[in-house]
Design an enzyme around this catalytic site. Structure first.
Site, PDB file in Angstrom:
ATOM      1  N   ARG A 118       0.809  -1.232   0.000  1.00 30.93           N
ATOM      2  CA  ARG A 118       0.000   0.000   0.000  1.00 30.93           C
ATOM      3  C   ARG A 118       0.836   1.273   0.000  1.00 30.93           C
ATOM      4  NH1 ARG A 118      -2.504  -3.436   3.384  1.00 30.93           N
ATOM      5  NH2 ARG A 118      -4.381  -4.381   2.513  1.00 30.93           N
ATOM      6  N   LYS A 140       2.493  11.152 -11.681  1.00 30.68           N
ATOM      7  CA  LYS A 140       1.592  10.293 -12.458  1.00 30.68           C
ATOM      8  C   LYS A 140       2.331   8.996 -12.746  1.00 30.68           C
ATOM      9  CE  LYS A 140      -1.494  13.364 -14.978  1.00 30.68           C
ATOM     10  NZ  LYS A 140      -1.980  13.692 -16.339  1.00 30.68           N
ATOM     11  N   GLU A 182       8.146  17.459 -25.494  1.00 31.33           N
ATOM     12  CA  GLU A 182       7.567  17.893 -24.208  1.00 31.33           C
ATOM     13  C   GLU A 182       8.153  19.245 -23.788  1.00 31.33           C
ATOM     14  OE1 GLU A 182       5.058  16.162 -23.078  1.00 31.33           O
ATOM     15  OE2 GLU A 182       5.396  14.004 -23.347  1.00 31.33           O
ATOM     16  N   LYS A 224       6.731  22.614 -14.930  1.00 26.57           N
ATOM     17  CA  LYS A 224       5.981  21.425 -14.496  1.00 26.57           C
ATOM     18  C   LYS A 224       5.753  21.456 -12.991  1.00 26.57           C
ATOM     19  CE  LYS A 224       4.563  16.923 -14.945  1.00 26.57           C
ATOM     20  NZ  LYS A 224       4.690  15.656 -15.646  1.00 26.57           N
ATOM     21  N   GLU A 234      -4.975  17.124 -11.090  1.00 27.71           N
ATOM     22  CA  GLU A 234      -5.552  17.491 -12.380  1.00 27.71           C
ATOM     23  C   GLU A 234      -7.034  17.777 -12.322  1.00 27.71           C
ATOM     24  OE1 GLU A 234      -3.710  15.436 -15.725  1.00 27.71           O
ATOM     25  OE2 GLU A 234      -5.577  15.616 -16.817  1.00 27.71           O
ATOM     26  N   ARG A 238      -3.579  21.543 -14.455  1.00 23.15           N
ATOM     27  CA  ARG A 238      -2.655  20.489 -14.843  1.00 23.15           C
ATOM     28  C   ARG A 238      -3.043  19.881 -16.192  1.00 23.15           C
ATOM     29  NH1 ARG A 238       0.305  15.748 -11.233  1.00 23.15           N
ATOM     30  NH2 ARG A 238       1.476  14.924 -12.986  1.00 23.15           N
ATOM     31  N   ASN A 242      -1.609  18.322 -21.041  1.00 21.75           N
ATOM     32  CA  ASN A 242      -2.018  17.318 -22.022  1.00 21.75           C
ATOM     33  C   ASN A 242      -2.127  17.892 -23.432  1.00 21.75           C
ATOM     34  OD1 ASN A 242      -2.272  15.337 -20.007  1.00 21.75           O
ATOM     35  ND2 ASN A 242      -4.271  16.139 -19.456  1.00 21.75           N
ATOM     36  N   HIS A 245      -1.766  15.745 -26.429  1.00 21.02           N
ATOM     37  CA  HIS A 245      -1.743  14.359 -25.955  1.00 21.02           C
ATOM     38  C   HIS A 245      -2.997  13.560 -26.293  1.00 21.02           C
ATOM     39  CE1 HIS A 245       1.909  15.495 -23.948  1.00 21.02           C
ATOM     40  NE2 HIS A 245       2.045  14.300 -23.405  1.00 21.02           N
ATOM     41  N   HIS A 249      -2.058  10.330 -27.944  1.00 16.74           N
ATOM     42  CA  HIS A 249      -2.373   9.000 -27.398  1.00 16.74           C
ATOM     43  C   HIS A 249      -3.140   8.166 -28.428  1.00 16.74           C
ATOM     44  CE1 HIS A 249      -1.947  10.399 -22.936  1.00 16.74           C
ATOM     45  NE2 HIS A 249      -0.790  10.150 -23.508  1.00 16.74           N
ATOM     46  N   HIS A 262       6.376   8.152 -27.859  1.00 14.56           N
ATOM     47  CA  HIS A 262       5.418   9.044 -27.212  1.00 14.56           C
ATOM     48  C   HIS A 262       5.634  10.496 -27.665  1.00 14.56           C
ATOM     49  CE1 HIS A 262       2.821  10.778 -24.164  1.00 14.56           C
ATOM     50  NE2 HIS A 262       3.819  11.562 -23.792  1.00 14.56           N
TER      51      HIS A 262
END
Ligand code: NAD
Ligand code: ZN
Length: 355
Positions: A118, A140, A182, A224, A234, A238, A242, A245, A249, A262
């Protein structure tokens, strides 16, 4: 060495940026939770940097797990090998995971750290430009599912990010360009002056001039860190990260993970997002042309693969996490340096961009 901070109250952490940091024992020590360390890396990075990192970890038991290399291995099955290693070595709750590699390793190791017993400590040691400017910062973590990229994961912050810029010397040129996608993103969404600087410095960056790279990494991490500190989970700004993206994606999933990098998919995705911004009347034709020119100059694709139909694109984009209440939300540019999230794009304009 330059040190920045990600300000998250009691979970704040440093980002150290500099040449030769991999071997600096003093940078790791304060962030090790106990006497057991598991280094997560891959078969490409291990022969290059594992021994150096190991030598910096004194007075602790160090094990490693070496995963296959590639986006196509960012899966639950491969991820499980990290738990096999942790449990075989009987690592306890005060162990520390260290991710040594690019964004794939960082995302998988971070997600394993979030889940093992955990939650255990973890440190990011990013070795690609992309990971040093983006994926290692912000918490993330996750893996891909055949139906969607990064669909399984958690928000889980590292205890430190240690970015050794000297590791970039061995990075393939194509990966360097992918990382620049990026970096350019921060300019497009947030900092027009940085974009001007980047445009002028692209030849130096592509030639890996240390001073240029160091500045690009530092400014990217600053942006960032600022955005993550303001909106960790987010719920607001935030999402601007993206930019490009949702389109990107779709390209990555549509072409099969690992075929397009990517950063390459994000490069083409940013051009599509800029094209749509121009169709809305926000970006001038001139600004759109500049977006395309800068992305091409960074060595990145400026158009999606021709065999990805508009229908398939829309289908793939509908799976993306940026869909809220069934409505597709896109990050678009109001001008160079200013981005907004919008859920109100006329379908025919989106369609025109994809065609
Ligand atoms: N968590 C986030 O916020 C976030 C942000 C952006 C991207 N990502 C994820 O990051 C991944 C992409 O990361 P990436 O571009 O680093 O890809 P990657 O991890 O696949 O690394 C790229 C390639 O470079 C190799 N490599 C790594 N370091 C090297 C070095 N120093 N010298 C030589 N080769 C080296 C790797 O083995 C790999 O073959 C994607 O899965 C993406 O979803 C996550
Ligand atoms: Zn990205």
């Amino acid at each position: 060495m330059h040190t920045l901070k990600v300000d998250l109250g009691s979970r704040s952490y440093p980002i150290h940026i500099g040449s030769g940091l991999l071997a600096e024992a003093a940078l790791y020590r304060p962030h090790l939770a106990g006497a057991q360390v598991l280094i997560v890396t891959n078969e490409t990075v291990a022969p290059l940097y594992l021994a150096t990192l190991r030598s910096a970890l004194t007075d602790v038991t160090v094990r490693e797990v070496i995963l296959p290399d590639g986006e196509q291995y960012k899966t639950l099955e491969v991820w499980n090998q990290i738990f096999d290693a942790l449990l075989t070595a009987r690592m306890s709750r005060d162990c520390t995971l260290i991710a040594l590699g690019g964004g794939v390793i960082g995302d998988m190791a971070g997600f394993a750290a979030a889940c093992y017993q955990r939650g255990v400590a973890f440190i990011q040691v990013p070795t690609t430009l992309l990971a040093q400017v983006d994926s290692s910062v912000g918490g993330k973590t996750g893996v891909n599912h055949p139906l969607g990229k990064n669909m399984i994961g958690a928000f889980y912050q590292p205890r430190a990010v240690i970015a050794d810029t000297a590791t970039l010397a061995t990075l393939p040129q194509r990966e360097l360009s992918a990382g620049l996608a990026e970096v350019l993103k921060y300019g497009f969404i947030r900092d027009a002056a940085f974009l001007d600087w980047l445009e002028a410095q692209l030849p130096a960056l592509l030639a890996r001039e240390p001073a240029a790279l160091a500045h690009a990494i530092r400014r990217s991490c600053e942006v960032k860190a600022e955005i993550v500190a303001a909106d960790e989970h987010e719920s607001g700004q935030r999402a601007l990260l993206n930019f490009g993206h949702t389109f990107g994606h779709a390209i990555e999933t549509g072409t099969g993970y690992g075929n397009w990098l990517h950063g390459e998919a994000v490069g083409a995705g940013m051009v599509l997002a800029a094209d749509l911004s121009a169709r809305l009347g926000w970006l001038t034709a001139e600004a759109l042309a500049r977006v395309r020119r800068v992305i091409a100059a960074a060595g990145l694709p400026v158009a999606p693969p021709s065999d990805l139909s508009a229908e398939r694109f829309l289908e793939l984009m509908a799976v993306d996490k940026k869909v809220l209440n069934g409505q597709l939300r896109l990050v678009l540019l109001q001008q160079l340096g200013t981005a907004v999230v919008t859920g109100e794009v006329a379908p025919e304009l989106l369609r025109a961009t994809l065609d």
